[in-house]
Design an enzyme around this catalytic site. Structure first.
Site, PDB file in Angstrom:
ATOM      1  N   ASN A  10       0.863  -1.183   0.000  1.00  0.00           N
ATOM      2  CA  ASN A  10       0.000   0.000   0.000  1.00  0.00           C
ATOM      3  C   ASN A  10       0.900   1.235   0.000  1.00  0.00           C
ATOM      4  O   ASN A  10       1.531   1.537   1.007  1.00  0.00           O
ATOM      5  CB  ASN A  10      -0.896  -0.033   1.251  1.00  0.00           C
ATOM      6  N   LYS A  12       0.060   4.264  -0.185  1.00  0.00           N
ATOM      7  CA  LYS A  12      -0.571   5.443   0.438  1.00  0.00           C
ATOM      8  C   LYS A  12      -0.368   6.671  -0.466  1.00  0.00           C
ATOM      9  O   LYS A  12      -0.411   6.543  -1.679  1.00  0.00           O
ATOM     10  CB  LYS A  12      -0.035   5.629   1.864  1.00  0.00           C
ATOM     11  N   HIS A 100      -9.413   1.099   5.345  1.00  0.00           N
ATOM     12  CA  HIS A 100      -8.083   1.263   5.950  1.00  0.00           C
ATOM     13  C   HIS A 100      -8.217   2.205   7.148  1.00  0.00           C
ATOM     14  O   HIS A 100      -9.012   3.145   7.121  1.00  0.00           O
ATOM     15  CB  HIS A 100      -7.100   1.830   4.927  1.00  0.00           C
ATOM     16  N   GLU A 102      -6.573   4.596   8.119  1.00  0.00           N
ATOM     17  CA  GLU A 102      -6.388   6.029   7.816  1.00  0.00           C
ATOM     18  C   GLU A 102      -7.653   6.617   7.190  1.00  0.00           C
ATOM     19  O   GLU A 102      -7.931   7.811   7.349  1.00  0.00           O
ATOM     20  CB  GLU A 102      -5.151   6.200   6.914  1.00  0.00           C
ATOM     21  N   GLU A 174      -4.809  -4.876  10.679  1.00  0.00           N
ATOM     22  CA  GLU A 174      -3.771  -3.868  10.808  1.00  0.00           C
ATOM     23  C   GLU A 174      -3.966  -3.112  12.125  1.00  0.00           C
ATOM     24  O   GLU A 174      -4.733  -2.138  12.185  1.00  0.00           O
ATOM     25  CB  GLU A 174      -3.841  -2.873   9.648  1.00  0.00           C
ATOM     26  N   GLY A 180       3.149   2.202  10.651  1.00  0.00           N
ATOM     27  CA  GLY A 180       4.095   3.302  10.489  1.00  0.00           C
ATOM     28  C   GLY A 180       4.896   3.621  11.738  1.00  0.00           C
ATOM     29  O   GLY A 180       5.546   4.658  11.811  1.00  0.00           O
ATOM     30  N   SER A 219       4.049  -2.253  10.057  1.00  0.00           N
ATOM     31  CA  SER A 219       5.509  -2.329  10.213  1.00  0.00           C
ATOM     32  C   SER A 219       6.109  -3.664   9.790  1.00  0.00           C
ATOM     33  O   SER A 219       7.065  -4.145  10.399  1.00  0.00           O
ATOM     34  CB  SER A 219       5.923  -1.970  11.652  1.00  0.00           C
TER      35      SER A 219
HETATM   36  P1  13P Z   1       3.438   0.286   7.484  1.00  0.00           P
HETATM   37  O1  13P Z   1       3.916  -1.012   6.867  1.00  0.00           O
HETATM   38  O2  13P Z   1       4.164   1.486   6.970  1.00  0.00           O
HETATM   39  O3  13P Z   1       3.393   0.198   8.963  1.00  0.00           O
HETATM   40  O4  13P Z   1       1.910   0.504   6.981  1.00  0.00           O
HETATM   41  C1  13P Z   1       1.006  -0.544   7.109  1.00  0.00           C
HETATM   42  C2  13P Z   1      -0.240  -0.174   6.398  1.00  0.00           C
HETATM   43  O5  13P Z   1      -0.983   0.686   6.839  1.00  0.00           O
HETATM   44  C3  13P Z   1      -0.537  -0.868   5.145  1.00  0.00           C
HETATM   45  O6  13P Z   1      -1.830  -0.624   4.712  1.00  0.00           O
END
Ligand code: 13P
Length: 263
Positions: A10, A12, A100, A102, A174, A180, A219
């Site tokens: 992803n 983003k 997601h 976010e 997640e 992150g 992560s």
């Molecule tokens: P990270 O791997 O950067 O922690 O992000 C995970 C994520 O949100 C994937 O959708």
């Protein structure tokens, strides 16, 4: 039942046009890296920002599928800035994320919104990847299972509708506290939550646990992927930061599928 693993990236709100092209060239040059060998199947999927969906779908080698990071719950109409499932398909994509964290956090998406999005994606022929996960506060207050049950419960009917249809539907666990932060869930925590989600899926009429793939995200990197994917109920990854560089992404594919040492 054997579930084909999924390694998904992803991106983003990252990368530009030239990066997408260079990324595709790097994957093509690396070849399928054993990923498509019959005894070592894996679904590889990348989720770019919507403006590059068409570019990515055209540029990526054929062993890499492309998906949208979000999909609107309606067919089309006056929804400025949003993207319809049919447009995502038309751009050459075949997967879509729904819910997601976010999107839930910054766009106020509710469990019901997420279910409607996933249903719309499925109806258009996309593979919906429904994201679930608890915040640190919720975990500390012992609410993890209740939160996940509510998030998953809202989409069970969609997952059931997807059952047996093509690639079906996918759930991505997640934990918000692991996204992150560089602080992945331990294999024990991830395995325990995945086991819980699997049991909930199996408890639904007809049982969805065998056919629904459950990804871990938060992560994930080349150092922790092998321990995580070694757990029975972890069927692959949704990777953020470590998917932005093609060499890093390829390394995780190789390590996770046992097709080499990742070098
Ligand atoms: P990270 O791997 O950067 O922690 O992000 C995970 C994520 O949100 C994937 O959708």
């Amino acid at each position: 039942m054997t579930r084909t693993p999924i390694i998904a990236g992803n991106w983003k709100m990252n990368l530009l046009r030239a990066d997408v092209t260079a990324y595709a060239e790097a994957l093509a040059a690396a070849g399928p890296s054993g990923a498509q060998a019959p005894d070592n199947e894996v679904d590889v999927v990348l989720f770019p920002t919507p403006v590059y969906l068409g570019l990515a779908a055209t540029a990526m080698p054929d062993w890499v599928a492309v998906g949208a990071q979000d999909v609107h719950a309606e067919d089309g109409g006056a929804y400025t800035g949003d993207v319809a499932a049919a447009q995502i398909v038309d751009a050459g994509a075949s997967w879509a994320l729904a819910g997601h964290s976010e999107r839930r956090q910054y766009h106020g998406e509710s469990n019901d919104d997420v279910a409607r999005k996933a249903r719309r994606a499925l109806g258009a022929g996309l593979v919906p990847v429904v994201c679930v996960g608890e915040t640190l506060e919720q975990r500390q207050q012992d609410q993890t299972e209740a939160i996940l049950d509510a998030q998953l419960g809202a989409v069970l009917e969609v997952l059931a509708a997807a059952g047996g249809a093509g690639a079906g539907a996918v759930v991505a666990y997640e934990p918000v506290w692991a996204i992150g932060t560089g602080l992945s869930a331990s294999p024990e925590i991830a395995a325990s939550v995945h086991g819980h989600l699997r049991a909930r899926l199996n408890g639904h009429q007809g049982g969805l646990g065998d056919s629904t793939r459950i990804l871990y995200g938060g992560s994930v990197n080349a150092d922790n992927c092998r321990d995580l994917i070694g757990r029975t109920d972890i069927d692959g990854f949704l990777i953020g930061g470590a998917s932005l560089d093609p060499a890093s992404f390829l390394r995780i594919i190789r390590l996770s599928t046992g097709s080499g040492d990742g070098s």
